[in-house]
Motif scaffolding. Structure first.
Motif, mmCIF file in Angstrom:
data_model
loop_
_atom_site.group_PDB
_atom_site.id
_atom_site.type_symbol
_atom_site.label_atom_id
_atom_site.label_comp_id
_atom_site.label_asym_id
_atom_site.label_seq_id
_atom_site.Cartn_x
_atom_site.Cartn_y
_atom_site.Cartn_z
ATOM 1 N N VAL A 1 0.841 -1.187 0.000
ATOM 2 C CA VAL A 1 0.000 0.000 0.000
ATOM 3 C C VAL A 1 0.877 1.238 0.000
ATOM 4 N N CYS A 2 0.547 2.195 -0.881
ATOM 5 C CA CYS A 2 1.214 3.496 -0.915
ATOM 6 C C CYS A 2 0.221 4.545 -0.429
ATOM 7 N N LEU A 3 0.624 5.304 0.581
ATOM 8 C CA LEU A 3 -0.248 6.314 1.181
ATOM 9 C C LEU A 3 0.257 7.701 0.788
ATOM 10 N N ILE A 4 -0.580 8.447 0.045
ATOM 11 C CA ILE A 4 -0.239 9.805 -0.394
ATOM 12 C C ILE A 4 -0.942 10.783 0.541
ATOM 13 N N ASN B 1 2.745 -3.060 8.345
ATOM 14 C CA ASN B 1 3.575 -3.813 7.413
ATOM 15 C C ASN B 1 3.057 -3.721 5.981
ATOM 16 N N ARG B 2 1.767 -3.502 5.813
ATOM 17 C CA ARG B 2 1.200 -3.380 4.468
ATOM 18 C C ARG B 2 1.496 -2.014 3.845
ATOM 19 N N HIS C 1 3.339 -0.856 -6.326
ATOM 20 C CA HIS C 1 2.346 -1.001 -5.253
ATOM 21 C C HIS C 1 1.030 -1.560 -5.809
ATOM 22 N N ASP C 2 0.310 -2.235 -4.933
ATOM 23 C CA ASP C 2 -0.970 -2.850 -5.318
ATOM 24 C C ASP C 2 -2.139 -1.888 -5.119
ATOM 25 N N LYS D 1 -5.905 1.087 -10.489
ATOM 26 C CA LYS D 1 -5.247 1.448 -9.224
ATOM 27 C C LYS D 1 -5.413 2.931 -8.906
ATOM 28 N N ARG D 2 -6.538 3.486 -9.257
ATOM 29 C CA ARG D 2 -6.769 4.887 -8.926
ATOM 30 C C ARG D 2 -6.769 5.077 -7.407
#
Length: 373
Positions: A106-109, A132-133, A160-161, A186-187
């Motif tokens: 997971v990528c957090l913006i 961890n995700r 990233h998923d 993946k929006r």
């Protein structure tokens, strides 16, 4: 062409049921899953045969797990969705999550500063399995600076998923990330990271003033609230509407059972009609489900073609309309034929005048010759 002010259609005898038929959805889901799995088996069998005859020396094709293709729900509306509040990216909770992989990345913006969110995720009260995700946390300013090129964005997309984004900057990401992201599945999914103050269970409105730099970390929610928001986003179906009549929402994958698909479809349809589609069920024209490379299977079709009662004609004047059209055609033909008739008469008159002049000249010539003789 200006929109017609006349009603759109005539009233039909039967009305819409305004609900899904579970049996129809289950049959369609079963047929779709069966078709996708059959195609996958044929593809795997073909790849194994190529490996055996030496076309592919590696055995990665044989050992690779079966690809789980996405299942999409396609909802068609009678009128365009134009409300800007409804067009903002959102999410609908579903019973069966689409992100169950243990190795999910997971990528957090986040809105600036990103350090505040990193500290919250690193807090002891934040769930370790969820931490961890989340493999990357990036602020909006750094995102714009580091990922300007097309290739860098593609690389970020592949690393990233799932992408989660602070709901305060979600609309600015369309221009920042571009078509690389927004043409994929993946929006970014919006999450609420900002801290909200409540009094008696109700949110307190902001005064519009920015906090000083020393207090900016206070604008982020607590570790428990952020963890709850992330878990909710990972167990939902993302919704990205466009100002059109067609909406696509991912409701499952080919590894789901027909019953799981049924549960998710019912939840998504309920969420769309309650929150995102203007006029709700009255504005729904058709609902289909499909895979990436399959035909769309119908699960619900509307019997009504209108949305408002003002669009209906109880007694359509068909004969009167036909008479008016015939009258217009007759007048049009008369108008076009009149100039030609006038032209014919004028030309005939001109020809007669020429004959008279010639005869007069002949007589004068004969008289002159006789006088000279």
């Amino acid at each position: 062409m200006a929109p017609s002010e006349r009603p759109l259609t005539t009233k039909v005898a039967s009305g819409s049921p305004y609900q899904l038929d579970d049996n129809q959805v289950t049959r369609a889901a079963s047929a779709l899953l069966r078709h996708i799995r059959t195609k996958q088996e044929e593809k795997e069998e073909s790849s194994k045969k190529k490996t055996l005859i030496g076309d592919n020396d590696s055995d990665s094709e044989e050992d690779a797990p079966k690809v789980h293709e996405p299942i999409w729900l396609i909802m068609t509306t009678k009128k365009h969705v134009v409300d800007k509040n409804r067009l903002k990216p959102g999410k609908i909770s579903i019973p069966h999550s689409l992100n169950t992989s243990a190795s999910l990345s997971v990528c957090l913006i986040t809105a600036d500063p990103q350090r505040g969110v990193k500290d919250i995720v690193a807090d002891e009260t934040f769930p370790p399995e969820l931490r961890n995700r989340i493999t990357r946390i990036i602020g909006y300013t750094k995102l714009k600076e580091r990922y300007k090129s097309f290739e860098s964005r593609r690389q970020l997309l592949a690393e990233h998923d799932v992408f989660l984004a602070d709901d305060r900057i979600i609309m600015r990401l369309v221009k920042t990330l571009g078509k690389t992201f927004y043409k994929s599945s993946k929006r970014p999914i919006p999450v609420r990271i900002e801290r909200t103050e409540k009094v008696d269970g109700k949110r307190v409105k902001k005064d519009g003033k920015k906090p000083p730099k020393s207090e900016r970390q206070a604008q982020f929610a607590s570790a428990q609230v952020l963890a709850k928001e992330v878990e909710k986003a990972l167990s939902c179906a993302p919704v990205h509407l466009a100002p059109a009549t067609t909406t696509a929402v991912r409701v499952g994958t080919s590894k789901f059972t027909p019953e799981q698909l049924l549960d998710n479809i019912k939840a998504v349809v309920q969420g769309l009609t309650d929150k995102y589609i203007t006029k709700g069920w009255r504005n729904v024209k058709a609902i289909h489900i499909k895979g990436p490379n399959t035909a769309a299977l119908p699960i619900w079709l509307a019997d009504e073609l209108w949305v408002d009662e003002g669009d209906i004609l109880d007694n359509p004047p068909e004969t009167e309309e036909k008479d008016k059209k015939n009258e217009k055609k007759r007048k049009s033909s008369e108008t076009t034929s009149t100039p030609a008739a006038k032209k014919t008469k004028t030309s005939k008159k001109t020809a007669d005048d020429e004959v008279d002049v010639k005869e007069t000249l002949k007589k004068r010539k004969a008289k002159a010759l006789k006088a000279s003789a």
